[in-house]
Write an enzyme that holds these catalytic residues in place. Structure first.
Site, PDB file in Angstrom:
ATOM      1  N   LYS A  90      10.518  63.507  57.097  1.00  0.00           N
ATOM      2  CA  LYS A  90       9.399  61.965  56.843  1.00  0.00           C
ATOM      3  C   LYS A  90      10.168  60.860  56.719  1.00  0.00           C
ATOM      4  O   LYS A  90       9.476  59.889  57.123  1.00  0.00           O
ATOM      5  CB  LYS A  90       8.316  62.444  55.666  1.00  0.00           C
ATOM      6  CG  LYS A  90       7.418  63.538  56.129  1.00  0.00           C
ATOM      7  CD  LYS A  90       6.321  62.937  56.994  1.00  0.00           C
ATOM      8  CE  LYS A  90       5.038  63.952  56.991  1.00  0.00           C
ATOM      9  NZ  LYS A  90       3.909  63.389  57.777  1.00  0.00           N
ATOM     10  N   SER A 119      11.011  72.030  58.850  1.00  0.00           N
ATOM     11  CA  SER A 119      10.494  70.523  58.923  1.00  0.00           C
ATOM     12  C   SER A 119      10.617  69.799  57.451  1.00  0.00           C
ATOM     13  O   SER A 119      10.649  68.947  57.145  1.00  0.00           O
ATOM     14  CB  SER A 119       9.210  70.330  59.294  1.00  0.00           C
ATOM     15  OG  SER A 119       8.139  71.031  58.789  1.00  0.00           O
TER      16      SER A 119
END
Length: 419
Positions: free
Chosen positions: A61, A319
């Site tokens: 992110k 992720s």
């Protein structure tokens, strides 16, 4: 999409992603790629992990958040930024804001995991707890932006955020030049959209075809119905351990890209997610949060075979690695249960001396290991003269579980497996 077919006009293009990569120099780590011999043997072709769980702040992110904020004007930076997140986007915004000298206010839902809350504050952001889910926190963050003039940094529905996430695709093609399939989780769609643009654009330049597959938790899967309807279809309810992709409505910008470029979006169950986390811990020594493990879950399930994935090398994006230790405890037990390595049974039997000893003997002779026993004489479902026995035990797979149950039944007991 055929490799010789021109890509459609999209909100984000390859040049946008290359520029984002330049902005991220010295900010985002070029995360490593690790081969997985264990998973390669299981599926019969080479599997590689792109380890964004080792990225700064523990997830991808920071890439999108920094690109979005680095492009703000001096006047916008002076007004500060506001965001909302259950954890990963919050930490990404906090890290980017600190690097850029921007004041950040972040709304997080009540009940957010304490490690994520502490980490976000530790990066210097002001945290406000609001709402019971991310959607409520997002609404409050948008309201604050409207009232204060702070710049709202959306977690996925923004072209700069999508471009930042797409830099992962450039790295994958550089690190695994012969990759045939790229698999990753999808919530709002920023990661999947950005990587799809990077991979598909580069593949076209190389005259190759590379498949892109998104994976969602089946209880938080807004993309399959949205793609089928060719319109955003919000979910009435979202319920999954994978809080990083627990999004009830796709982003408009990511959706417009995903429907054009992504080959398929598949789903996995909560049990599959738990098994994948156990697999990553045991076989790859990787700490990965549920949202980061959905691609591995799909491979272990064989789901990608039905999605038409090519038999060549596959890259799976891990992720994020920001998992709450309390959640990890629950997931480990669920994962072991799903794999037949842990079983809980409950039995009602006559309350007479020796019953518990008999049950213990049967389990021991079945080569299972008792880890806990609950012996209850009172309760709504327990009749006078009866007792309820609940036994937790370590087992050695589904066949072993069935054998333990058969052995108990052969002695007259009626065990019920408690999930």
């Amino acid at each position: 999409m055929n490799s010789t077919t021109a890509l459609p006009q999209l909100p984000v293009n390859l040049e946008d992603i290359r520029q984002a990569q330049q902005l991220l120099a010295g900010i985002a780590e070029r995360t490593p790629v690790e081969s997985s011999r264990a998973l390669s043997r299981i599926i019969g072709s080479d599997v590689f992990f792109k380890c964004e769980n080792l990225q700064r702040a523990g997830s991808f992110k920071v890439r999108g958040a920094y690109v979005r904020m680095a492009r703000l004007s001096p006047e916008e930076r002076a007004r500060g930024v506001v965001a909302a997140s259950a954890g990963n986007h919050a930490q990404g915004v906090a890290v980017a804001a600190k690097a850029l000298g921007i004041q950040a206010r972040i709304y997080m839902p009540l009940g957010v995991a304490l490690p994520k809350l502490a980490a976000t504050r530790g990066h210097g952001a002001e945290v406000v707890l609001h709402g019971v889910n991310v959607d409520e926190a997002l609404a409050e963050a948008q309201h604050y932006a409207d009232q204060s003039g702070a710049v709202f940094v959306h977690p996925f529905d923004n072209v700069d955020v999508v471009a930042g996430q797409g830099t992962i695709g450039l790295e994958i093609l550089d690190q695994i030049p012969d990759v045939d399939t790229v698999v990753m989780g999808v919530g709002g769609g920023g990661l999947l959209a950005g990587v799809a643009v990077a991979i598909k654009s580069m593949a076209r330049e190389l005259g190759r075809e590379i498949r892109i597959i998104g994976v969602q938790a089946e209880n938080a899967a807004a993309y399959p119905p949205s793609l089928a309807a060719d319109a955003l279809v919000p979910l009435a309810r979202v319920s999954t351990m994978a809080d990083g992709i627990a999004v009830g409505r796709p982003g408009q910008i990511p959706f417009s890209i995903i429907r054009e470029l992504v080959d398929d979006v598949v789903t996995v169950s909560e049990d599959s997610l738990a098994r994948a986390l156990i697999f990553l811990l045991e076989r790859s020594k990787m700490v990965v949060e549920p949202a980061g493990a959905v691609g591995v879950a799909a491979l272990l399930d064989g789901t990608l075979n039905t999605a038409g994935a090519k038999p060549g090398s596959t890259a799976v994006i891990l992720s994020g690695g920001n998992i709450d230790p309390m959640l990890m405890l629950k997931v480990i037990q669920r994962g072991l249960s799903a794999a037949g390595r842990f079983m809980t049974v409950r039995m009602l039997l006559d309350d007479r001396p020796g019953s518990l000893a008999t049950i213990s003997r049967i389990i021991a002779e079945s080569d299972a290991n008792v880890t806990g026993v609950d012996h209850t004489r009172v309760g709504g479902s327990i009749s006078m003269g009866d007792v309820s026995i609940t036994v937790n035990m370590e087992t050695k797979g589904h066949e072993h579980c069935e054998q333990v149950l058969l052995n108990l039944r052969a002695e007259g007991f009626q065990p019920i497996v408690v999930h």
